[in-house]
Design a protein around this motif. Sequence first.
Motif, PDB file in Angstrom:
ATOM      1  N   LYS A 196     -26.975 -48.177 100.288  1.00 17.31           N
ATOM      2  CA  LYS A 196     -26.547 -46.727 100.418  1.00 17.31           C
ATOM      3  C   LYS A 196     -25.046 -46.729 100.221  1.00 17.31           C
ATOM      4  CE  LYS A 196     -30.190 -43.981 100.563  1.00 17.31           C
ATOM      5  NZ  LYS A 196     -30.463 -43.138 101.854  1.00 17.31           N
ATOM      6  N   ILE A 197     -24.529 -45.957  99.217  1.00 20.63           N
ATOM      7  CA  ILE A 197     -23.157 -45.795  98.883  1.00 20.63           C
ATOM      8  C   ILE A 197     -22.660 -44.230  98.523  1.00 20.63           C
ATOM      9  CG2 ILE A 197     -21.373 -46.507  97.114  1.00 20.63           C
ATOM     10  CD1 ILE A 197     -22.278 -48.742  98.820  1.00 20.63           C
ATOM     11  N   ARG A 198     -22.229 -43.724  99.308  1.00 22.58           N
ATOM     12  CA  ARG A 198     -21.718 -42.436  99.235  1.00 22.58           C
ATOM     13  C   ARG A 198     -22.951 -41.571  99.352  1.00 22.58           C
ATOM     14  NH1 ARG A 198     -18.067 -43.043  94.086  1.00 22.58           N
ATOM     15  NH2 ARG A 198     -17.268 -44.986  94.627  1.00 22.58           N
ATOM     16  N   GLY A 199     -24.082 -42.085  99.965  1.00 21.31           N
ATOM     17  CA  GLY A 199     -25.206 -41.261 100.080  1.00 21.31           C
ATOM     18  C   GLY A 199     -26.405 -41.605  98.883  1.00 21.31           C
ATOM     19  N   HIS A 200     -25.859 -42.131  98.017  1.00 19.10           N
ATOM     20  CA  HIS A 200     -26.844 -42.556  96.928  1.00 19.10           C
ATOM     21  C   HIS A 200     -27.506 -43.989  97.056  1.00 19.10           C
ATOM     22  CE1 HIS A 200     -24.948 -39.685  94.114  1.00 19.10           C
ATOM     23  NE2 HIS A 200     -24.080 -39.690  94.685  1.00 19.10           N
ATOM     24  N   ARG A 201     -28.795 -43.938  96.641  1.00 18.31           N
ATOM     25  CA  ARG A 201     -29.437 -45.289  96.728  1.00 18.31           C
ATOM     26  C   ARG A 201     -29.024 -46.070  95.691  1.00 18.31           C
ATOM     27  NH1 ARG A 201     -35.421 -43.155  96.528  1.00 18.31           N
ATOM     28  NH2 ARG A 201     -35.819 -45.030  95.430  1.00 18.31           N
ATOM     29  N   VAL A 202     -28.720 -47.303  95.857  1.00 18.03           N
ATOM     30  CA  VAL A 202     -28.165 -48.001  94.899  1.00 18.03           C
ATOM     31  C   VAL A 202     -28.818 -49.450  94.813  1.00 18.03           C
ATOM     32  CG1 VAL A 202     -26.190 -49.704  94.254  1.00 18.03           C
ATOM     33  CG2 VAL A 202     -25.796 -47.332  94.730  1.00 18.03           C
ATOM     34  N   GLU A 203     -29.330 -49.927  93.728  1.00 20.28           N
ATOM     35  CA  GLU A 203     -30.187 -51.115  93.597  1.00 20.28           C
ATOM     36  C   GLU A 203     -29.201 -52.060  93.033  1.00 20.28           C
ATOM     37  OE1 GLU A 203     -32.905 -52.232  94.398  1.00 20.28           O
ATOM     38  OE2 GLU A 203     -34.244 -50.454  94.902  1.00 20.28           O
ATOM     39  N   PRO A 204     -28.518 -53.303  93.826  1.00 18.86           N
ATOM     40  CA  PRO A 204     -27.550 -53.976  93.254  1.00 18.86           C
ATOM     41  C   PRO A 204     -28.104 -54.799  91.864  1.00 18.86           C
ATOM     42  CG  PRO A 204     -27.856 -54.309  95.595  1.00 18.86           C
ATOM     43  CD  PRO A 204     -29.092 -53.488  95.148  1.00 18.86           C
ATOM     44  N   ARG A 205     -29.422 -54.921  91.734  1.00 15.78           N
ATOM     45  CA  ARG A 205     -30.053 -55.357  90.521  1.00 15.78           C
ATOM     46  C   ARG A 205     -29.622 -54.761  89.092  1.00 15.78           C
ATOM     47  NH1 ARG A 205     -33.838 -56.525  94.195  1.00 15.78           N
ATOM     48  NH2 ARG A 205     -34.290 -58.693  94.768  1.00 15.78           N
ATOM     49  N   GLU A 206     -29.256 -53.430  89.440  1.00 15.26           N
ATOM     50  CA  GLU A 206     -28.972 -52.586  88.344  1.00 15.26           C
ATOM     51  C   GLU A 206     -27.737 -53.061  87.776  1.00 15.26           C
ATOM     52  OE1 GLU A 206     -28.809 -47.887  86.742  1.00 15.26           O
ATOM     53  OE2 GLU A 206     -29.344 -48.351  88.780  1.00 15.26           O
ATOM     54  N   ILE A 207     -26.942 -52.879  88.667  1.00 17.32           N
ATOM     55  CA  ILE A 207     -25.377 -53.367  88.499  1.00 17.32           C
ATOM     56  C   ILE A 207     -25.218 -54.845  87.840  1.00 17.32           C
ATOM     57  CG2 ILE A 207     -23.093 -53.378  89.136  1.00 17.32           C
ATOM     58  CD1 ILE A 207     -24.073 -51.716  91.625  1.00 17.32           C
ATOM     59  N   GLU A 208     -25.947 -55.599  88.627  1.00 19.77           N
ATOM     60  CA  GLU A 208     -26.208 -56.943  88.194  1.00 19.77           C
ATOM     61  C   GLU A 208     -26.639 -57.151  86.481  1.00 19.77           C
ATOM     62  OE1 GLU A 208     -26.736 -58.376  92.646  1.00 19.77           O
ATOM     63  OE2 GLU A 208     -28.162 -58.574  91.000  1.00 19.77           O
ATOM     64  N   ALA A 209     -27.671 -56.281  86.430  1.00 20.76           N
ATOM     65  CA  ALA A 209     -28.284 -56.474  85.216  1.00 20.76           C
ATOM     66  C   ALA A 209     -27.169 -56.130  83.908  1.00 20.76           C
ATOM     67  CB  ALA A 209     -29.471 -55.630  84.803  1.00 20.76           C
ATOM     68  N   HIS A 210     -26.420 -55.061  84.294  1.00 17.78           N
ATOM     69  CA  HIS A 210     -25.397 -54.489  83.242  1.00 17.78           C
ATOM     70  C   HIS A 210     -24.461 -55.516  83.073  1.00 17.78           C
ATOM     71  CE1 HIS A 210     -23.271 -51.688  81.078  1.00 17.78           C
ATOM     72  NE2 HIS A 210     -22.257 -51.743  81.769  1.00 17.78           N
ATOM     73  N   LEU A 211     -23.957 -56.129  83.954  1.00 17.48           N
ATOM     74  CA  LEU A 211     -22.870 -57.062  83.995  1.00 17.48           C
ATOM     75  C   LEU A 211     -23.153 -58.259  83.159  1.00 17.48           C
ATOM     76  CD1 LEU A 211     -21.160 -57.066  87.786  1.00 17.48           C
ATOM     77  CD2 LEU A 211     -19.951 -56.372  85.550  1.00 17.48           C
ATOM     78  N   ALA A 212     -24.654 -58.735  83.509  1.00 14.39           N
ATOM     79  CA  ALA A 212     -25.107 -60.068  82.729  1.00 14.39           C
ATOM     80  C   ALA A 212     -25.146 -59.590  81.266  1.00 14.39           C
ATOM     81  CB  ALA A 212     -26.421 -60.197  83.196  1.00 14.39           C
ATOM     82  N   ALA A 213     -25.126 -58.453  80.787  1.00 12.82           N
ATOM     83  CA  ALA A 213     -25.229 -58.060  79.476  1.00 12.82           C
ATOM     84  C   ALA A 213     -24.111 -58.141  78.639  1.00 12.82           C
ATOM     85  CB  ALA A 213     -25.617 -56.575  79.165  1.00 12.82           C
ATOM     86  N   HIS A 214     -22.889 -58.329  79.530  1.00 10.65           N
ATOM     87  CA  HIS A 214     -21.610 -58.396  78.916  1.00 10.65           C
ATOM     88  C   HIS A 214     -21.427 -59.848  78.492  1.00 10.65           C
ATOM     89  CE1 HIS A 214     -17.068 -59.004  79.000  1.00 10.65           C
ATOM     90  NE2 HIS A 214     -17.052 -57.931  78.769  1.00 10.65           N
ATOM     91  N   GLY A 215     -20.903 -60.353  77.409  1.00  4.59           N
ATOM     92  CA  GLY A 215     -20.780 -61.563  76.771  1.00  4.59           C
ATOM     93  C   GLY A 215     -19.813 -62.586  77.533  1.00  4.59           C
ATOM     94  N   GLY A 216     -19.111 -62.078  78.613  1.00  2.00           N
ATOM     95  CA  GLY A 216     -18.267 -63.095  79.071  1.00  2.00           C
ATOM     96  C   GLY A 216     -18.725 -63.254  80.372  1.00  2.00           C
ATOM     97  N   VAL A 217     -20.102 -62.715  81.099  1.00  2.00           N
ATOM     98  CA  VAL A 217     -20.583 -62.994  82.113  1.00  2.00           C
ATOM     99  C   VAL A 217     -21.777 -63.822  82.419  1.00  2.00           C
ATOM    100  CG1 VAL A 217     -21.584 -61.884  84.373  1.00  2.00           C
ATOM    101  CG2 VAL A 217     -19.721 -60.901  83.190  1.00  2.00           C
ATOM    102  N   VAL A 218     -21.699 -64.979  82.810  1.00  4.22           N
ATOM    103  CA  VAL A 218     -23.308 -65.919  83.160  1.00  4.22           C
ATOM    104  C   VAL A 218     -23.968 -65.241  84.307  1.00  4.22           C
ATOM    105  CG1 VAL A 218     -23.911 -68.103  83.641  1.00  4.22           C
ATOM    106  CG2 VAL A 218     -21.938 -67.885  81.987  1.00  4.22           C
ATOM    107  N   HIS A 219     -23.391 -64.975  85.449  1.00  5.64           N
ATOM    108  CA  HIS A 219     -24.266 -64.606  86.707  1.00  5.64           C
ATOM    109  C   HIS A 219     -23.408 -63.609  87.125  1.00  5.64           C
ATOM    110  CE1 HIS A 219     -27.161 -67.961  86.054  1.00  5.64           C
ATOM    111  NE2 HIS A 219     -26.271 -68.660  86.292  1.00  5.64           N
ATOM    112  N   ALA A 220     -24.082 -62.648  88.089  1.00  2.00           N
ATOM    113  CA  ALA A 220     -23.379 -61.709  88.710  1.00  2.00           C
ATOM    114  C   ALA A 220     -24.055 -61.403  90.068  1.00  2.00           C
ATOM    115  CB  ALA A 220     -23.143 -60.431  88.015  1.00  2.00           C
ATOM    116  N   HIS A 221     -23.435 -61.173  91.094  1.00  2.00           N
ATOM    117  CA  HIS A 221     -24.014 -60.684  92.113  1.00  2.00           C
ATOM    118  C   HIS A 221     -23.369 -59.792  92.968  1.00  2.00           C
ATOM    119  CE1 HIS A 221     -26.278 -61.164  96.068  1.00  2.00           C
ATOM    120  NE2 HIS A 221     -25.146 -60.975  96.723  1.00  2.00           N
ATOM    121  N   VAL A 222     -24.102 -58.388  93.292  1.00  2.00           N
ATOM    122  CA  VAL A 222     -23.160 -57.222  93.760  1.00  2.00           C
ATOM    123  C   VAL A 222     -23.850 -57.345  95.389  1.00  2.00           C
ATOM    124  CG1 VAL A 222     -23.116 -54.817  93.428  1.00  2.00           C
ATOM    125  CG2 VAL A 222     -23.152 -56.356  91.576  1.00  2.00           C
TER     126      VAL A 222
END
Length: 501
Positions: A421-447
Amino acid sequence: RLDDALPDPAEPLPARWSGGLLERLAHHAARTPDAVAADDGTNRWTYRRLASGAAAGADLLTRHGVGAEDVVAVLAHRHAALPAAVLAVLRTGAAFLLLDPDHPAEVLRRRAEAAGCRIVLVPGDITGATTLLPDRRTVLTLPAGPVDEPAARPADAPAEQPDAVAYLAFTSGSTGRPRAVAGTQRALTHFLDWHTRHHGLGPRDRVAALSGPSHDPFLRDLFTPLWCGGTLLLTDPATVRDPDRLARWLGEREVSVIHLTPSLGRLLAAAGPDLPLPALRRAFFGGEALTTTDCRDLARRAPGVRCTAFYGATETPQAMGVQDVGPGEGAHRTVPLGRGIPGVQLLVLTADGRRAGVGELGEIAVRTPYLSLGYPHDPELTAARFTPGPGGDRVYLTGDLGRHRPDGSVEYAGRADRQLKIRGHRVEPREIEAHLAAHGGVVHAHVAAAGPDSVHAHVVPARGVPSTEGELAHWCRRALPDHLVPAGFTFHDRLPLTANG
């Protein structure tokens, strides 16, 4: 026996219809046509004007082929015409999707696309709307000027379907794709009718819109005053984020009712000492754990305020649990989630689906006939989260852990998954991780969470493709809402793993 205080999952919970939003608007337009319904500081819309604007907007949408089973995106600028735009959509029999113009254009595009919107309705003459949503969608403007048509009478409003899709709201999804939830008027107006009656809200109340327009709790801000005949007050997002500006605006506009997160409440309490809120009488908190200290701090600024904790989710929808906080309560403690509102039970279920006993840890489930319809186009997820409960009828599994207290109320005990829960919003870390993983300079990400207001990303960069913290932050801001953008990044050669990987 202690368990006798717990809700009985076999108790009948019949659904009732509290009436529709259009019917309620017509009622106020007929009885108090000149009362102010919405005020953004520059524009003031009376109930007569709101009813006329909704009717004119519906005619405009109908001429462009909008009808039942359509979804219309409303680009939700904080303009006094916003309620008219939303009600115009409902008059056509379609559903509305509120899009926050402060979100990146890519977020708006993806949500409009996922919802199947071909029409975007903009309240007022807002420049730049076509640049936010350019992808082969028709952008229509609801006139912000005076409307000469007479106020709609109750008979003028179309028959409202209580169990049809009335709106879509998006939540963070673990797959990295937007996840929509379909809500109905039956569920929404059941909450509004209970909320306004139980808490004594009425025509004299002035309700502030503080939530982000695309965040499900914004519907409380938007419709609570319109249900009870009060006034909706809107301001710009920059004011909401600044403690002194917010306190000054609430005081100057004589706001009497607010819905807010505890984080925003703490921000408000931190404003300058010379900014009292004598008119504020009700504060309803949701989205995060509330403490008695939060309530005492707000009461120092607003001596007449009464605080209440709400519990709910986009899927429930709105508040399904309630707990009042008594004035001057003692030592610092976390306020429990409370009990279900009328027609709702907060159950705690064990892993095998039975009702947990007092003090026994389990998953919190919401049992009520006023649940949302689930996730459009995702029957598997809908079936997984909306399941038969111990009594055989439909319950929503929240993913929250909790325990029943001896008095039958429920206290929160954390999450059963990685959701934050961030500022009252539900946040799925995997959504952010999936977006970071789509960046060509990222192999793995953990949020992971970095406190109640932000997340932090741990990143393994690709060999030979150096990435900077600023570059990755910019990559996230292009396609993610602000509360999903990591506040910081740490780079690693590899992520540490447990023995089983």
